[in-house]
Design an enzyme around this catalytic site. Structure first.
Site, PDB file in Angstrom:
ATOM      1  N   ARG A  39       0.816  -1.210   0.000  1.00 49.91           N
ATOM      2  CA  ARG A  39       0.000   0.000   0.000  1.00 49.91           C
ATOM      3  C   ARG A  39       0.860   1.275   0.000  1.00 49.91           C
ATOM      4  NH1 ARG A  39      -2.090   1.673   4.605  1.00 49.91           N
ATOM      5  NH2 ARG A  39      -1.554  -0.333   5.495  1.00 49.91           N
ATOM      6  N   CYS A 128       8.375   1.639  24.716  1.00 51.58           N
ATOM      7  CA  CYS A 128       8.665   3.044  25.035  1.00 51.58           C
ATOM      8  C   CYS A 128       8.548   3.355  26.537  1.00 51.58           C
ATOM      9  CB  CYS A 128       7.729   3.955  24.242  1.00 51.58           C
ATOM     10  SG  CYS A 128       6.056   3.304  24.034  1.00 51.58           S
ATOM     11  N   GLY A 159       2.000   6.547  20.255  1.00 52.42           N
ATOM     12  CA  GLY A 159       2.428   5.169  20.466  1.00 52.42           C
ATOM     13  C   GLY A 159       1.583   4.188  19.680  1.00 52.42           C
ATOM     14  N   HIS A 241       5.457  10.507  26.456  1.00 57.74           N
ATOM     15  CA  HIS A 241       4.823   9.819  27.573  1.00 57.74           C
ATOM     16  C   HIS A 241       5.288  10.426  28.901  1.00 57.74           C
ATOM     17  CE1 HIS A 241       3.491   6.967  24.726  1.00 57.74           C
ATOM     18  NE2 HIS A 241       4.157   5.893  25.082  1.00 57.74           N
TER      19      HIS A 241
HETATM   20  O1  L14 Z   1       5.166  -2.621  22.453  1.00 57.97           O
HETATM   21  O2  L14 Z   1      -0.107   1.655  21.774  1.00 57.97           O
HETATM   22  O3  L14 Z   1       6.342  -1.408  21.145  1.00 57.97           O
HETATM   23  O4  L14 Z   1       1.172   3.103  22.741  1.00 57.97           O
HETATM   24  C1  L14 Z   1       4.423   0.546  21.993  1.00 57.97           C
HETATM   25  C2  L14 Z   1       3.309   1.524  21.880  1.00 57.97           C
HETATM   26  C3  L14 Z   1       2.814  -1.341  21.840  1.00 57.97           C
HETATM   27  C4  L14 Z   1       1.684  -0.341  21.765  1.00 57.97           C
HETATM   28  C5  L14 Z   1       5.268  -1.668  21.687  1.00 57.97           C
HETATM   29  C6  L14 Z   1       0.953   1.978  22.286  1.00 57.97           C
HETATM   30  C7  L14 Z   1       4.105  -0.771  21.378  1.00 57.97           C
HETATM   31  C8  L14 Z   1       2.045   0.950  22.431  1.00 57.97           C
END
Ligand code: L14
Length: 335
Positions: A39, A128, A159, A241
Site C-alpha cells: 500500500r 517506550c 504510540g 509519555h
Molecule cells: O510494544 O499503543 O512497542 O502506545 C508501543 C506503543 C505497543 C503499543 C510496543 C501503544 C508498542 C504501544
C-alpha cells in the site's frame, strides 16, 4: 565505513523519525532503503533533502543491506526479520515480537549496552514506557538497589501510530465544532478523556502494555526479583509519555541523593525546582527532544525506603527511533 540501511515501516510514525535521526546524527549511511507495505510502496520519504521511493517489503532483497531497522508491527517482524538475518543483515527490531526471547538482547544503551554483542542477528528495542523508566531508575538501582516499582503511565496517542494521532485531532475538532466524535482506533473517545487500556487484556487482569513493563524491566536489569506493578493509561497528548513512578529501594536513599545521581546520569535531564512549573511536562519539555526528563523527586511519606518521581520522554524518539539509532551506532564497528 558507510553502511547500507533498510528501514522497514518507513512511512510510519517511528520509521519516519528513524530516517530523520539517521540524518540528524550523521549516521554513516551509504544506501538507504525505505520499505513498506504494498500500500505505501511508491510513495516517497525525504532523506537529506532527497526523496526516497518506498519499496514493497515483500519484494525486497535484504542481501543489499547490512543493517535493517524494523518498526512495522510484530507480525511483519516475525515474518521478515529472520529473512533479513539469513540474508546477512543485523536487525534492530522495535516491535514486541522478539523482546522476551532469551537469546535476543533487549537494549537501552544507557543501561545495558554490555548485552549487545551477544546477539545472533536480532537486537530488540524495549517498549517506550519501559525505556524511559529504566533510564531514570538505573543510577538508583546501581547505588542502592530497587525491590519494587509501582508506576502509572500517561501515554500519548502516537504510540498507537499515525491513525491514532489523526483520531485525537479529528475528535478534538469535532467536539469543538459541536459534532459527535468518531471512535475507531481507540476503545473509547480519547479527546478530553483518559483511557486505562493499552494493548490487549491478559488473563491476570493487567493489559499487555503493563506486563511488558514487568517482563522487560526484569530482563534489562537482569533481576527477576524486582517487582513491578504498572497501570498504563492513554491520555490526549500527541507526543511524549509521562510516568508517575513510586519505587522502594533496598537501602535508604534520600531525595537530594537521587537528584545528585540523576544530574550526572547519561540521557537524563533533571528539572526539579519545587516551584510552580518547576518540573518537566510532555508538551513543554519532552516532545521532539531526546532526553529522559525527571522531576517531582521526593521521599515517599508512606514508606520507609520509598522515592517518588515524575518521568517524561518522547516515546517516538527515545522510546523508539532514537534508541534504535543509538543501538545502530554501537553496532557500527561490528557491521
Ligand atoms: O510494544 O499503543 O512497542 O502506545 C508501543 C506503543 C505497543 C503499543 C510496543 C501503544 C508498542 C504501544
Amino acid at each position: 565505513m558507510a553502511v547500507n540501511v533498510a528501514v522497514v515501516g518507513a512511512t510510519g510514525a517511528v520509521g519516519q523519525t528513524i530516517i530523520e535521526i539517521l540524518e540528524e546524527r550523521a549516521f554513516p549511511v551509504d544506501q538507504i532503503y525505505a520499505l513498506g507495505s504494498s500500500r505505501s510502496a511508491g510513495s516517497t520519504v525525504l532523506f537529506k533533502g532527497k526523496p526516497i521511493q518506498v519499496q514493497n517489503l515483500a519484494e525486497f532483497d535484504f542481501s543489499s543491506a547490512t543493517l535493517a531497522l524494523f518498526s512495522a508491527g510484530g507480525s511483519v517482524s516475525a515474518e521478515f526479520a529472520p529473512k533479513a538475518v539469513e540474508s546477512g543483515c543485523v536487525v534492530v527490531d522495535n516491535t514486541s515480537h522478539f523482546r522476551n526471547v532469551t537469546e535476543v538482547p533487549l537494549v537501552v544503551p544507557e543501561v545495558n549496552i554490555h548485552t549487545l554483542n551477544a546477539h545472533s542477528g536480532i537486537i530488540a528495542v524495549p517498549n517506550c514506557s519501559t525505556i524511559q523508566m529504566v533510564v531514570a531508575l538505573k543510577p538508583i538501582y546501581d547505588a542502592v538497589g530497587i525491590s519494587r516499582i509501582n508506576v502509572a503511565t500517561y501515554q500519548s496517542v502516537s504510540g498507537a501510530g499515525k491513525r491514532a494521532i489523526e483520531e485525537l485531532a479529528a475528535q478534538t475538532t469535532s467536539l469543538l465544532s459541536g459534532k459527535k466524535p468518531v471512535v475507531e482506533i481507540m476503545a473509547k473517545q480519547i479527546a478530553f478523556n483518559v483511557i486505562p487500556e493499552i494493548d490487549t487484556f491478559q488473563e491476570n487482569g493487567y493489559t499487555r502494555e503493563e506486563m511488558k513493563m514487568v517482563w522487560e524491566t526484569q530482563k534489562i536489569l537482569e533481576d527477576t526479583d524486582i517487582r513491578v506493578n504498572a497501570t498504563a493509561v492513554r491520555v490526549p497528548v500527541f507526543y511524549c509519555h509521562s510516568e508517575a513512578i513510586h519505587l522502594e529501594t533496598c537501602d535508604k536513599i534520600d531525595a537530594a541523593q537521587v537528584i545528585e545521581l540523576l544530574s550526572i546520569a547519561p540521557g537524563v535531564t533533571v528539572i526539579d525546582e519545587r516551584t510552580p512549573g518547576g518540573y518537566p511536562t510532555a508538551v513543554t519539555d519532552g516532545s521532539g527532544t531526546d532526553a529522559v526528563y525527571v522531576g517531582r523527586i521526593r521521599e515517599d511519606i508512606s514508606s520507609i525506603n520509598g522515592i517518588n518521581m515524575w518521568v517524561v520522554s518522547d516515546n517516538i524518539r527515545k522510546g523508539a527511533a532514537l534508541n534504535s539509532v543509538q543501538i545502530a551506532e554501537a553496532l557500527l564497528p561490528t557491521l
